[in-house]
Design an enzyme around this catalytic site. Structure first.
Site, PDB file in Angstrom:
ATOM      1  N   ASP A   1       0.817  -1.219   0.000  1.00 18.04           N
ATOM      2  CA  ASP A   1       0.000   0.000   0.000  1.00 18.04           C
ATOM      3  C   ASP A   1       0.850   1.268   0.000  1.00 18.04           C
ATOM      4  O   ASP A   1       0.667   2.162   0.842  1.00 18.04           O
ATOM      5  CB  ASP A   1      -0.925   0.020   1.230  1.00 18.04           C
TER       6      ASP A   1
ATOM      7  N   GLU B   1     -11.356   1.122  -3.897  1.00 19.80           N
ATOM      8  CA  GLU B   1     -10.683   1.528  -2.656  1.00 19.80           C
ATOM      9  C   GLU B   1      -9.373   2.251  -2.984  1.00 19.80           C
ATOM     10  O   GLU B   1      -9.034   2.460  -4.134  1.00 19.80           O
ATOM     11  CB  GLU B   1     -10.406   0.302  -1.780  1.00 19.80           C
TER      12      GLU B   1
END
Length: 551
Positions: A47, A223
């Protein structure tokens, strides 16, 4: 749970740790002078988010239940990176005591606001009742402030500073109650953000993407949103498809930060989902990206992806990759992000590759040596759910790990120092000075994917004898694979060697000749497809006063 450590009369001191990568892909793809390797951060560094101030780039990653949390890296050229610490490095910022390994810190976003010369890091802390949060600093090299909770639900927040000085938060959330159309249906919301109060402004929230690029196709898990502005247009970039084999990155365009956002016709702009499953040197699961503009107007994108081993296991976890991005047209496109990814990337002009030298983070088949005798632990050593200082003591002979009265299977702080597994094939060795006083004491190595999936390889005692033991824990169920009675007159060397899915645990009583315990064992439990969750495997220097391995 109250935690206590027990200070043994005889030290449990670890020293002379060596980690060595041995991946075939690097041996077969030697670098030319104008090339560097991607991933730039190998092992569990998922991420990624990136920002720039002047010629300084800063990059952060998810850290889940690791402590300290949110590793932060600095670079002046996007190739050579230095870890400057962690964003969340104090117990007041992290409340992870009861978190599972794949809980804790999710998807941090780092952004620089030129209007107040301040860096912001927003993230979701799924622990301690915190939820979405923000911390700030004027200088990422000098530490970050205390946590400010943000008043909204959902995950994956990111902050955007418009060129008129206004600020916004975008994030993933559930659709309004009663409107969910299918499993995995999510939305992207935006809020106005009050820079004085560091809080979203109540009542300003708006759904700007419902479902994904095309809701009639039932896209899942939109997302990881990021907002950008270019040529007076607003661009919303998101991950779509779930963080597995269908993962991708998609882009939308609007005239206002609050939309309406129209998906690009050429989505996705990054994915690896269309290619043969048996392709050579496979990179997979690419997505969850962030873009940065260089000082000369070029763009690069960082993103996560995995490199499965020969049995499609992902023991190294989600890693940080980088690619140049072509934004000469309306939309950004990751260069070579829609073809099977290569190991090497062309260097930016005028840059020299110094990875692994002069203090820069290594990549490729590197070696990491740490005698563990320094006054300060290297930033690569992390703990689980609590501060390292709670159980470590630096000595002239190495690091002493005082054992907690819980073991590594507990959802609690663990008395272990962890180093990420950064290669499919590697060798890790450590010297241990330890003579247990009872069967409750154990010290050694753990290959740890979570509290429910791990190997423990260590020294303990039964009655008057010392034993070396190997235990496998799968989905919370533990089995003793092998144990041997040993004589302990001086330090014991412990070693784990992995070749893809095959792991071997060896020991030496004379620091020369190694003996195997338990034969070859499968690394399956160290991969998310077996263990679940979102993390990669860790190698732990581990001590406990709650040993429960059966001899």
């Amino acid at each position: 749970m109250a935690l206590f450590f027990f200070e043994s009369l005889h030290a449990q001191v670890f020293s002379d740790f060596t980690y060595k990568g041995n991946d075939k892909i690097y041996a077969e793809n030697r670098l030319e002078e104008d090339e560097f390797y991607s991933p730039i951060l190998q092992g569990c560094y998922p991420d990624p988010s990136i920002t720039r101030k002047g010629n300084d780039y800063y990059l952060v990653n998810s850290s889940f239940a690791m402590f300290p949390g949110v590793p932060i890296f600095h670079s002046n050229d996007l190739v050579n990176w230095t870890q400057i610490g962690h964003v969340l490095d104090r117990p007041s910022q992290l409340k992870l005591e009861n978190a599972g390994f794949s809980e804790g810190i999710y998807a941090p976003d780092i952004q620089y606001n030129r209007f107040n010369d301040t860096f912001y890091m927003v993230t979701t802390q799924i622990a301690g009742g915190i939820g979405n949060m923000v911390v700030k600093t004027k200088d990422p090299k000098k530490g970050w402030g205390e946590v400010q909770k943000l008043n909204f639900d959902g995950i994956d927040p990111s902050i955007f500073f418009d060129d008129n000085g206004k600020a916004y938060i975008v994030h993933n959330d559930a659709p309004p109650k009663g409107t969910e159309q299918y499993s995995g249906h999510r939305v992207i919301k935006i809020w106005d953000y009050d820079l004085e109060k560091d809080q979203v402004i109540a009542g300003t929230d708006k759904i700007i993407v419902n479902g994904g690029v095309d809701i009639t196709q039932k896209p899942i898990w939109i997302e990881g949103p990021h907002l950008y502005k270019k040529n007076e247009k607003y661009f919303l970039m998101c991950a779509e498809g779930g963080t597995g084999g269908n993962h991708s990155e998609v882009i939308f365009i609007a005239d206002s930060p609050k939309g309406p956002f129209i998906p690009a016709g050429n989505n996705p702009i990054l994915t690896q989902r269309y290619f043969p499953k048996d392709r050579k040197d496979k990179v997979d699961w690419a997505g969850h990206a962030d873009l940065v503009e260089t000082s000369d107007g070029n763009y690069y994108g960082v993103f996560l992806a995995v490199r499965p081993n020969e049995k499609n296991r992902v023991n190294t976890g989600r890693e940080t990759f980088i690619l140049p991005v072509d934004w000469s047209g309306t939309y950004p496109v990751f260069q070579n992000g829609l073809v099977p990814m290569k190991t090497k990337v062309k260097m930016p002009k005028g840059i020299k590759n110094q990875t692994g030298q002069n203090g820069f983070f290594p990549n490729g088949n590197f070696m990491f040596n740490d005698d563990l005798k320094s006054v300060k632990l290297d930033d690569r050593w992390i703990a689980m759910r609590g501060a390292r200082e709670k159980f470590t003591v630096q000595t002239k002979n190495g690091v002493k790990i005082n054992p907690f009265n819980v073991n590594s299977k507990a959802k609690a702080p663990v008395s272990a120092l962890f180093h990420r597994q950064q290669h499919a094939s590697f060798e890790a060795t450590v010297s241990l000075d330890f003579k247990p006083k009872s069967e409750k004491e154990l010290a050694g190595i753990t290959c740890y994917q979570s509290e429910n999936s791990q190997y423990v390889f260590g020294v303990t005692k039964k009655e008057k004898d010392f034993y070396i033991v190997l235990e496998r824990t799968e989905k919370g169920n533990s089995t003793t694979i092998s144990s041997e009675k040993i004589s302990l007159s001086k330090n014991i060397k412990l070693q784990v060697i992995a070749e893809g899915d095959d792991y071997q645990f060896n020991y030496s009583l004379d620091e020369k000749k190694y003996k195997n315990l338990g034969g070859k064992v499968s690394g399956d439990i160290l991969s998310t497809d077996v263990a679940g969750g979102f993390t990669g495997s860790l190698i732990g220097l581990y001590s406990t006063f709650a040993n429960d391995i059966k001899l």
